[in-house]
Design an enzyme around this catalytic site. Sequence first.
Site, PDB file in Angstrom:
ATOM      1  N   SER A 264      10.506  10.359  66.883  1.00 51.49           N
ATOM      2  CA  SER A 264      10.868   9.973  65.526  1.00 51.49           C
ATOM      3  C   SER A 264       9.642   9.930  64.619  1.00 51.49           C
ATOM      4  CB  SER A 264      11.530   8.591  65.554  1.00 51.49           C
ATOM      5  OG  SER A 264      11.820   8.137  64.261  1.00 51.49           O
ATOM      6  N   SER A 266       7.857  12.327  63.458  1.00 51.05           N
ATOM      7  CA  SER A 266       6.802  13.285  63.791  1.00 51.05           C
ATOM      8  C   SER A 266       7.067  14.678  63.211  1.00 51.05           C
ATOM      9  CB  SER A 266       6.625  13.373  65.313  1.00 51.05           C
ATOM     10  OG  SER A 266       6.113  12.154  65.829  1.00 51.05           O
TER      11      SER A 266
END
Length: 613
Positions: A264, A266
Amino acid sequence: MADIDAVLDAAGLRNQHVRDYVQHWFAHTGAERVEVVHASDDARLLREALDAGEIQPAGDGRYYSRSHPKDTARSEERTVVATSNPGDLGVYNNWRPASEMRPLLEERMRGASAGKTMYVVPYLMAPPGSPLAPYAVGVELTDTRTVVLHMIRMARVGVEFVNDLADPSFFVRGVHVTGDLDRLGQGTPDDQRCFVTIADERTILHFGSSYGGNALLGKIAHGLRQASYDGWASGEFLAEQFMLLGITDKQTGRKYHVCGGMPSASGKTNLAMTLAPDALGDRYRVDFYGDDIAWLRVDPEDGRIYAINPEFGVFGVAKDTNEVTNPTAVDAIAPGTGTIFTNVAYNADTAEVWWEGKTPEPPADVTGWRDWKGRLVSERAPEEKNDPWAHPNSRFTTTLANVPNIAPDFDTAKGVPVDAIIFGGRTRDREPLVRAIPDLAEGVYDGLTLGAEATFAAEGTEGVLRYDPMSMRPFMSYPEGAYAAHWLKVVGAATEQPIFAHVNWFQRDPDDGHFLWPGYRDNLRPLLWLMRLRDGEVTGRRTPAGIVPTVEELDLSGMELPPGDLDRLLGVDTARWRQEMGYREEHLAQFADLPEEIWAAHRRVAADFDAEA
């Protein structure tokens, strides 16, 4: 009470196993009516939802919905994988015995849909005709109309997908019951919510939510948890939280396909929807296949790994989506697309929506604007004036066909051949811009040790990553050691294997904190280098962490980067890596029966860094 047989007959639902399943749960949940849904029902269901006040108009052909304020995201601690085999217990899959979870869910669901319509949603989580289609067939029963509207956008929906199965009993049985959201004790010791995938029975029982992955059972519960278990049990495929994109070199005609996982925050969706930077646009075209799930298998005809996106839509995070960060998404949710926005800010007077990052500042005239809880922004107390207008997990739901650069072959039954599998996490140092990993065991090892920096200080220690194996930590359905072995088996069976790589767009200058890499559309450049490396056109520079580009090998045309930033982007900090290797060893030691190939890969990388030091 509905005459269920008459309803099922009128809908053309012939599969007797599906009919029996509907009859059972209709009686058990106490629903008043039954309705079988087809994708062609969307316009009528939208009108009904508008008339009932369940959604609001958000301009021409777009809609706004608001969930319960205590029902805004997935709840990992309330999500369980259950089977009859205690050996299926893993570190991350939150395993429980099926004999314990099934009766618990049955009791909570008993009579809980009284007075409501039970919507029967037959669906397919794969392109029609796919070799993996048998694993992709499911039926969701839900008591919430907005869930149906989202499912129509996220899956292929219709009775034709269940009527003529080779094995009429082989489909995923999903039951979603919302429950009384005001009285579920969310976040307390008496929390009644429970989201269970009984993987060895191919049954999904979710109680206590009407939002997102808790309620759209075809998406995460089937598309990831159940499919991952099916892939392992069958030995046939991998189901991963991966994006999938295509790159076409218009000069040579060569097309590449890249898939990969990122935790998450990224940049996975932004990468999946990226476009070529202006300076490279004449030569390269980027096609979107999917931003969240990919199923991978070896094709027996040519021995290559092929991938499909099992979804039919995009369930994207609205926050920070704008013309700069993701112009593709902005076009995909434009007026006329049928997009449903959830938990963004909404103005009923103008039918507008807004979220943090949509524009640099919120609308100056706050008249009519309500935040994600439905409160008028104009009536906020002084101490609330800086609170977000939209929930950080606010979403947009749109179909793949609305994505302007959707790949022309996105729905091909066979899928597309995979040239590279990449991993990437948000880290401010240590990880270079890109490092290639040509070895299979080391590539799988890198995926198992994928991590990102903790979002808040309370979540971790400085310099220590929150590990998220293959970005599947919340979706694991069987033990990690078996998971690694299955990866080695499936990818190892390919006669032409994809190259692995790790990417990182988030390095920062240690002095002033600025991002060293501009990101977004420029992220195509390291992927192009990776494809050239795979084709033997460049050689890169070998390091203990993998092969990194030389400055000359990266196509930086149209960019201006300070030389110091570029050197840091392509550098490998040996001291930080040696520290990281110790953390990785502790992380891997949690996993029982981890294949020796993975431990050997770890020892090789650690020894190489020790030698370099």
